[in-house]
Write an enzyme that holds these catalytic residues in place. Sequence first.
Site, mmCIF file in Angstrom:
data_model
loop_
_atom_site.group_PDB
_atom_site.id
_atom_site.type_symbol
_atom_site.label_atom_id
_atom_site.label_comp_id
_atom_site.label_asym_id
_atom_site.label_seq_id
_atom_site.Cartn_x
_atom_site.Cartn_y
_atom_site.Cartn_z
ATOM 1 N N CYS A 25 0.821 -1.211 0.000
ATOM 2 C CA CYS A 25 0.000 0.000 0.000
ATOM 3 C C CYS A 25 0.855 1.260 0.000
ATOM 4 O O CYS A 25 0.528 2.253 -0.663
ATOM 5 C CB CYS A 25 -0.946 -0.002 1.193
ATOM 6 N N HIS A 162 -2.086 1.780 7.253
ATOM 7 C CA HIS A 162 -2.407 1.578 5.843
ATOM 8 C C HIS A 162 -2.260 2.903 5.099
ATOM 9 O O HIS A 162 -2.697 3.951 5.592
ATOM 10 C CB HIS A 162 -3.843 1.056 5.729
ATOM 11 N N ASN A 182 -8.614 3.545 -2.411
ATOM 12 C CA ASN A 182 -7.883 2.426 -1.837
ATOM 13 C C ASN A 182 -7.294 1.547 -2.949
ATOM 14 O O ASN A 182 -7.559 1.790 -4.141
ATOM 15 C CB ASN A 182 -8.824 1.603 -0.940
#
Lengths: 214, 71
Positions: A25, A162, A182
């Site tokens: 990520c 994240h 995302n």
Amino acid sequence: LPAKFDWRDEGVLAPVQNQQACGSCWAFSVVEAIQAAHARAGSPLEQLSVQQVLDCSFRNQGCSGGSTVWALSWLNQTRVKLVPQSEYPYKAKTGICHFFSQSHGGVALKDFAAHDFSGQEEAMMGQLVSCGPLAVTVDAISWQDYLGGIIQHHCSSQHANHAILLIGYDTTGDIPYWILQNTWGTKWGNEGYAYVKIGGNICGKYDPCWFIYM
Amino acid sequence: ELNTEEFNRRHLYFQDAIKRAAYLNSFPAAPHSAKYGINQFSDLSLNEFRDLYLRASADKAPPYSGEKREG
């Protein structure tokens, strides 16, 4: 500031990606922010290589995790050019770093800044509008079960884990919210996007936050 | 293609996900509030989800001051 703003309307964002079973990520967040900054500077939108950052950003651990600020520092110090995704495709596993000559085409980072926007939502909105999509870190522990809608509870502001891209906000409804892109594919959340209530530092969304200059 | 042991483990994680979603959905909800339920991560344990997907470090940064950077 406009009451709502969404970088998806400006043609500077690539479609929602899927990091698959790889803790990448941090690399996606950085590369997507650079892609957006590059497009905002007048270049055609081009998907750049996440795998290059994953393999070559040596202070990070590839699919085992990493730091957005270390990745940005590495890009800033080395002036490595990010090559197109098509030349260095994503494999969802850490590999050996491929080097390209300086004459090879690509996009280099000129500078970046990292800030903690705790309690300064309007300032963050201003930066979002004027500087482009922001790479941010959040506490996403409750996102495992998220189906859609505006997240208002169930995440702390203390444990960022994240990295995602902050791409917009909307304050016109009953619940003002941020729009986040995302990298878990389009089947997750709102077709790959999450909405988080503005106010109260929910999910630690601006603690800290990085934005990128090109 | 899962063996029985693996299937049973995934089934337990799936049941845990249903309980978690019931808890998360039990809070008083405003209009357009988030919904929680079954998705592609429902057969992962919390630890598996964390280990696979939540791998970003939380770095420190100076508070935003509003000052313009030079150069």
